[in-house]
Design a protein around this motif. Structure first.
Motif, PDB file in Angstrom:
ATOM      1  N   SER A   1     -10.841  -8.711  -0.954  1.00 18.13           N
ATOM      2  CA  SER A   1     -10.476  -8.566   0.457  1.00 18.13           C
ATOM      3  C   SER A   1     -10.962  -9.755   1.276  1.00 18.13           C
TER       4      SER A   1
ATOM      5  N   GLN B   1      -5.355  -2.304   4.156  1.00 19.08           N
ATOM      6  CA  GLN B   1      -5.674  -1.226   3.226  1.00 19.08           C
ATOM      7  C   GLN B   1      -5.600   0.132   3.931  1.00 19.08           C
TER       8      GLN B   1
ATOM      9  N   ASP C   1      -3.322  -5.739   1.147  1.00 16.18           N
ATOM     10  CA  ASP C   1      -4.640  -5.334   0.640  1.00 16.18           C
ATOM     11  C   ASP C   1      -4.576  -3.909   0.104  1.00 16.18           C
ATOM     12  N   GLU C   2      -4.606  -3.783  -1.194  1.00 11.97           N
ATOM     13  CA  GLU C   2      -4.499  -2.481  -1.866  1.00 11.97           C
ATOM     14  C   GLU C   2      -3.424  -1.626  -1.201  1.00 11.97           C
TER      15      GLU C   2
HETATM   16 MG   LIG Z   1     -11.182  -4.478  -0.547  1.00 11.60          MG
END
Ligand SMILES: [Mg+2]
Ligand SMILES: Nc1ncnc2c1ncn2[C@@H]1O[C@H](COP(=O)(O)OP(=O)(O)O)[C@@H](O)[C@H]1O
Lengths: 380, 261
Positions: A66, A105, A181-182
């Motif tokens: 991240s 995320q 991000d994810e």
């Molecule tokens: Mg992360």
């Protein structure tokens, strides 16, 4: 570890990546370092990404994925090193002026705005005319199949719908570089798989460059044209999914992507066309690997699905004598746990049909584990 | 176990609210005598509304409360933003503590110190010239600021940081992030802080007594001076109205704080 990050020799570069047609990489990270206090979160990452690539950063929790992404977006600033996007240095360029958009995320949807206003916000800030905003928002919502949800608030949506709003919001400005991000972390397995293919389709259609962060190796394999495996703030290996899976260059990479059986041993013969490795369990003949010479200690990594169980005594090369300890029926496959004479535990994955024919019972002596020759990833 | 707790709660609430109930009941007393019940009447409310001095003090108090609440919200929000966004440097806990210390500071000390400051300022820079509405507003802004800062700070801490990053990512400059995302999301806390400050200013008598001047008596000051001459029933009526206003303000603030979740 023999040669970490040896991407120049990588024969498995994807189409459109690397130096096909274009000489300058689209995204270039050069020895980027980021510290938080005394803690080094990103430790000298050097990485080139070509235009139109779908690059996956894969690594465990806390390895700095991240942070790397946030430096590209402009939320964190490297302590040293350079970041270039499309030939422009990003030093001193604030987040709002970068040619990137990020999908967070947590999705980070504005709770006080409707879905349509969330999606259109980037265009409002860009100063696009109202009529055009309305039209492009509608088009975007249709793309993520939420055209009837424009008036809802984010809290009135399901997790999957929110994720699609976040994607639409990140895409609407047609950024040169999309950072995710994810992105699929909160989705159930089915929706996740669907979205993975949608993302790929989108990438192929729009020609956007994607950088996707994930800790899920299956997701990375499904999505990526190339994978960068991270550990402790460093990139351990870069390559196409197949290359990283089949030719891991370190124990960490071998173990992180799928499960693996490791055999510790020494190089017996290092000939140009083959290599012989001696381990306590038995001898292996594998394809040659560069940088290894006779009598050097090595570890041999063999994927569980590349091994076979057969009855009879193990006498040939690439065969081991073992005892079945446990078996787990997985539906389409069966996982066996075997123990070698010296106590090493092995995993062998075999197709369900084959396992059915083999009437092996726990503790029954069976013979041989055949390591298919192409499965031998060498790790020093 | 249970009945015991109910009993304790009952005793506690009687203890807290019995005086107020007595006051409210006697505000509807027809008798001139404060302690003798002479039947139900609204005459003291009538007397109140025809009292010019009280009317003027009431309007003054509203003006002061509204102005100082607004000032306190502006300054308190800035304080809260600074405290939350400044990050984890070593002096942060000290600053945070200092910002909230006025919450527990005795009002007498707050009032006295402000009075001394105003006098010193008048002597050195010539402003504020004398004491009056302006000095009361300034003083109230100062002690309400701390309350606003606490309310807004807790809201900011509960705010997901990536919301502001997302706005910046979509092209919003820092002031646009503030206008489009931060302020709308902390708006309930701003309203709650405003109501709280308004209520605090409306019922303050100690600080106002220190920093007010001739011709600038707030409503609580007028009540206080009236009571010193002996309790008259119209003061009961006035006090009841103030209790209602304060209760409404607090309930409003509470609802707004709850709604944030
Ligand atoms: Mg992360
Ligand atoms: N703002 C920060 N302050 C201090 N430490 C941080 C900060 N952001 C991240 N870290 C630390 O840096 C490391 C990498 O974090 P991150 O990049 O978020 O990891 P991940 O690979 O899970 O995304 C973690 O150990 C984390 O605790």
């Amino acid at each position: 570890m023999t040669d970490p990050g040896a991407k120049a020799a990588d024969p498995n570069l994807p189409l459109g990546a690397g130096d096909v047609g274009e000489t300058r990489p689209f995204v270039r990270l050069d020895r980027v370092v980021k510290r938080f206090g005394g803690f080094v979160a990103v430790n000298g990452v050097t990485l080139d990404i070509a235009r139109g690539e779908l690059f996956c950063l894969l690594g465990g929790s806390g390895c700095g994925k991240s942070t790397l992404l946030r430096m590209l977006a402009g939320f964190e600033h490297p302590d040293s090193g350079r970041i270039e996007i499309d030939g422009q240095t990003m030093a001193g360029v604030p987040a709002y002026a970068r040619p990137t958009n990020m999908m967070f995320q947590s999705y980070a949807l504005f709770p006080h705005m409707s879905v349509a206003r969330n999606v259109g916000y980037g265009l409002v800030r860009e100063g696009v005319a109202r009529a055009e905003i309305g039209q492009r928002v509608e088009e975007m919502l249709r793309l993520v199949r939420l055209e009837t949800f424009g008036d809802r608030r984010p809290h009135q949506l399901s997790g999957g719908q929110r994720q699609r709003v976040a994607l639409a919001r990140a895409l609407i400005k047609r950024p040169k570089l999309l950072l995710l991000d994810e992105p699929l972390g909160a989705l159930d397995a089915k929706l996740r798989e669907e979205t993975q293919f949608e993302l790929r389709a989108l990438q192929a259609r729009r020609g956007v460059t994607f950088i996707v962060v994930t800790h899920d190796q299956v997701e990375a394999m499904t999505l990526a044209s190339r994978i960068g495996v991270m550990e402790a703030g460093e990139i351990r290996q870069i390559g196409a999914p197949r290359a990283v899976y089949e030719q891991p260059q370190s124990r960490f990479v071998a173990g992180f992507l799928g499960s693996v059986n490791l055999f510790e041993g020494t190089v017996d013969v290092a000939a140009p066309d083959l290599m012989r490795i001696r381990t306590p369990g038995g001898g292996f003949v594998v394809p040659p690997a560069s940088g290894l010479s006779a009598r050097q200690p090595v570890a041999l990594a063999v994927r569980p699905e590349k091994m076979r169980i057969a009855a009879g005594a193990a006498q040939a090369d690439n065969a081991l004598q073992a005892v079945v300890e446990e078996r787990a029926y997985l539906g389409d496959r069966t996982m066996f746990k075997l123990r070698l004479n010296d106590g090493t535990v092995l995993k062998v994955l075999s197709a369900a049909a084959e396992a059915g024919v083999l009437a092996v019972e726990p503790e029954a002596a069976v013979d041989g584990g055949g390591a298919a020759a192409d499965g031998g990833g060498l790790t020093a | 176990m249970r009945p015991v707790f109910w009993m304790l709660a009952f005793v506690g609430f009687v203890f807290l609210y019995a005086p107020i109930v007595v006051l409210v009941v006697y505000s509807f007393n027809a008798s001139e005598l404060v302690t003798v019940w002479g039947g139900f009447s609204l005459r003291w409310y009538g007397a109140l509304f025809s009292d010019a001095q009280i009317g003027q003090a009431f309007r003054l108090s509203l003006l002061i409360a509204a102005t100082s609440a607004t000032l306190a919200v502006v300054l308190g929000t800035m304080t809260a933003l600074a405290l939350v966004r400044i990050g984890g440097f070593w002096g942060r806990p000290i600053l945070a503590g200092m910002a909230t210390a006025p919450l527990v500071m005795p009002e007498v000390i707050t009032g006295l110190s402000l009075l001394l400051l105003f006098v010193a300022m008048e002597r050195t820079v010539g402003w504020p010239a004398g004491r009056g509405i302006a000095t009361v507003i300034l003083a109230h802004s100062v002690f309400c600021l701390a309350y606003v800062a606490v309310v807004v700070q807790s809201r900011l801490l509960g705010l997901e940081e990536s919301l502001e990053e997302a706005a910046a990512d979509l092209g919003a400059r820092p002031y646009e992030v503030m206008r489009d995302v931060t302020l709308p999301l902390i708006a309930p806390a701003l309203a709650a802080g405003w109501l709280l400050a308004f209520t605090l200013s409306l019922d303050d008598v100690v600080v106002a007594s220190f920093v007010s001047g001739p011709g600038a008596s707030t409503l609580p000051m007028v009540i206080f001076s009236k009571v010193r001459l002996g309790v008259s029933p119209d003061v009961n009526a006035l006090a009841t109205l103030i209790i209602v206003a304060v209760a409404l303000g607090l309930i409003g603030a509470l609802i707004l704080v709850r709604r944030q979740r």
